[in-house]
Write an enzyme that holds these catalytic residues in place. Structure first.
Site: not given
Length: 227
Positions: A185-187
């Site tokens: 999970g990241s952005r």
């Protein structure tokens, strides 16, 4: 097709799952436990294969468009002061990637790399307001023919422990080509000129190298800019 960063992990996972299935088959006599171990191994393998997938996508390579660099959901659209490189106000568009999204980062525009820097940092959850400044991250700036310079930032999330960045200062890049990879999970944050037209909305799902995030507005044309 799988991302090259995950090929060794995928091969190792195949071997590990295969060994666990064989061991369970020959050394465990309890039927339900044997089946549970085999199914667990299969589920883990499917998750790894899904995470490291890299679907082939061919961008249209339009100088008038900024494409999404990643798959995910738009979580921020706002005007901010970008203080690392531009030191002026920019339009920020942030895209959150869940663990089930494709985590390949693709170049959102065609141009030349003028800035590329890695920053060690924390591992706050990717949607945290301070993650853009405090988490492990990379900052890349691309000079384009129409938009001038645009900036994108890979940000590690709470589970991510490695960011891969291919961008090197001085090289020319093509819209839609692989630019890197972020594990789990990241952005990714985009910092765009204030006078471009934003074409996405909050909570909209986007696809890397396909969804148009923003378009160029000709200053000589009297068109209304919408956000």
């Amino acid at each position: 097709m799988f991302h090259k960063e995950g090929q060794k992990i995928i091969l190792f996972s195949f071997c590990l799952v295969g060994i666990s299935v064989l061991l369970a088959h020959y050394f465990i006599d309890i039927a339900w436990l044997k089946l549970a171990i085999q199914l667990l191994g299969l589920v883990i393998l499917i998750i790894i294969l899904q995470f490291f997938r890299n679907p082939k996508r061919v961008a249209a390579k339009d100088f008038n468009e900024i494409l999404s660099p990643v798959d995910g959901k738009v979580v921020v659209i706002e005007e901010v002061f970008e203080k690392e490189f531009f030191k002026e106000k920019r339009r920020q568009v942030s895209i959150f990637m869940s663990p089930v999204n494709v985590h390949v980062t693709r170049y959102p525009v065609t141009g030349s790399i003028t800035f590329s820097k890695y920053h060690p940092g924390k591992f706050l959850v990717a949607w945290h307001p301070k993650s853009s400044e405090e988490n492990e991250r990379t900052t890349v700036v691309i000079k384009t023919p129409k938009f001038g310079e645009i900036l994108y930032r890979q940000i590690a999330g709470a589970l991510a422990r490695r960011i891969v960045n291919y961008a090197e200062k001085g090289e020319s890049v093509q819209q839609g080509d692989d630019a890197g990879f972020i594990k789990f999970g990241s952005r990714v944050d985009l910092f765009l000129p204030l006078d471009c037209q934003i074409n996405v909305k909050l909570n909209q799902k986007v696809k890397g190298a396909e969804t148009c995030i923003a378009t160029y507005i000709d200053p000589n044309e009297n068109e209304e800019i919408t956000y």
